[in-house]
Design an enzyme around this catalytic site. Structure first.
Site, PDB file in Angstrom:
ATOM      1  N   MET A   1      42.646  35.495  43.990  1.00  0.00           N
ATOM      2  CA  MET A   1      42.631  35.951  42.527  1.00  0.00           C
ATOM      3  C   MET A   1      43.925  36.516  42.201  1.00  0.00           C
ATOM      4  SD  MET A   1      39.961  38.245  40.468  1.00  0.00           S
ATOM      5  CE  MET A   1      40.064  39.552  40.833  1.00  0.00           C
TER       6      MET A   1
ATOM      7  N   HIS B   1      41.222  45.684  50.958  1.00  0.00           N
ATOM      8  CA  HIS B   1      41.247  43.931  50.813  1.00  0.00           C
ATOM      9  C   HIS B   1      42.562  43.464  51.154  1.00  0.00           C
ATOM     10  CE1 HIS B   1      39.061  40.949  49.207  1.00  0.00           C
ATOM     11  NE2 HIS B   1      39.964  40.446  48.309  1.00  0.00           N
TER      12      HIS B   1
END
Ligand code: NAG
Ligand code: NAG
Length: 303
Positions: A38, A286
């Site tokens: 994303m 992440h």
């Protein structure tokens, strides 16, 4: 005609590394398909571009396709927020089917949401065959929260957060918001099960589609990477197919404790017992890893 020695000399002059070919092709390694996360795109030189280059350096001659969903890089980034995921998966399936490079099979590596999207490709698109699937920080049981937005689209993320809280499971939001399609509200499991257009379908929440099971089980390895200090994915357990126990959002359960596994609705229990599931960790936030980690942990699945 050039003889082998001349070829080797030419290769040496060009700086090409000549390797024995393990699978019998001209250069052996299967092609690789990358699907970005994303806020990212196919070709960002700091992310997917760098990964592609690194793989090409480590495995000379490999064909690497970094998926671009849409005509331009900007469209590709926007589609990561706003294009129906089911449609994205069929566009990718179509592209892989038509590219002769993939005829003999391919490996796939998805980053963040690209991980669950490529799993959908494996489940819905058996030809050409995916061999190894590597999910790097993917959210296989979805997310319940969007604590931080990767990339520079914080305005888009604020907008999305608002939509998700006000009605993630309304048809309008489901159709037009990518993150709603893997929004998993443990306080409203029934709503999720009946209205999630993407994740509930590929996770066999409504019905068991036997072809999903069969296709996923055709993988050689399904590698799942979890980031131990992840501040983006909530809950981080989702990266290994774990999630909150139904009815609350504190306690989590592992894949092995879930109904999905115990009833083996997706074939994951069989795959686990056959040694096809590989659970890896990376000690960082992440998608944070370095080249040494990537080379040691992931490259073996691409050779
Ligand atoms: C071998 O390398 C060539 C040139 O990079 C590439 O087009 C081809 O797909 C590779 N073959 C395999 C089996 O990956
Ligand atoms: C199972 O999934 C395949 C691939 O998406 C689809 O074509 C098929 O209609 C589905 N079967 C059922 C029974 O829903």
């Amino acid at each position: 005609m050039m003889d082998t020695r001349a070829l080797l000399v030419a290769a040496a002059l060009l700086g090409v590394v000549v390797r024995a070919s393990p699978t019998g092709g001209s250069n052996g390694s299967l092609p690789l398909v990358l699907w970005h996360g994303m806020g990212d795109s196919c070709c960002n030189p700091l992310s997917m571009g760098a990964i592609k280059k690194m793989v090409e350096e480590e495995i000379p001659g490999i064909y690497v396709l970094s998926l671009k969903i849409g005509k331009t890089v900007i469209e590709d980034t926007e589609n990561g927020f706003f294009m129906d995921v089911n449609q994205q998966v069929s566009v990718v399936c179509e592209q892989l089917t038509q590219d002769p490079q993939f005829r003999g099979g391919y490996n796939a590596m998805g980053f963040s949401q690209g991980g669950q999207f490529l799993r959908a490709v494996a489940q819905r698109c058996p030809s050409p065959p995916m061999k190894n699937l590597i999910s790097v920080g993917g959210q296989h049981q979805g997310v319940f929260g969007l604590p931080r937005c990767p990339g520079e689209n914080s305005a888009i993320c604020d907008f999305i957060r608002k939509k998700l809280t006000s009605g993630a499971y309304t048809d309008l939001v489901q159709k037009h918001l990518v993150q709603a399609q893997y929004w998993h509200d443990p306080l409203n499991e029934e709503l999720y099960r009946t209205h999630s257009l993407f994740l509930a379908d590929i996770n066999q929440e409504r019905a068991v589609n036997e072809s999903y099971k069969k296709n996923l089980q055709a993988l050689n390895k399904f590698v799942l990477v979890k980031f131990l200090q992840d501040t983006v994915v909530d809950p981080v357990d989702s990266e290994w197919f774990g999630f909150f126990k139904a009815g609350q959002a504190v306690e989590t359960e592992t894949l092995q404790e879930s109904d999905l596994y115990r009833e083996d609705r997706l074939g994951l229990a069989v795959m686990d017992k056959a040694g096809k599931l590989v659970f890896l960790t990376s000690d960082g936030d992440h998608l944070q890893f370095n080249r040494a980690w990537f080379t040691a942990k992931l490259l073996p699945y691409l050779r």
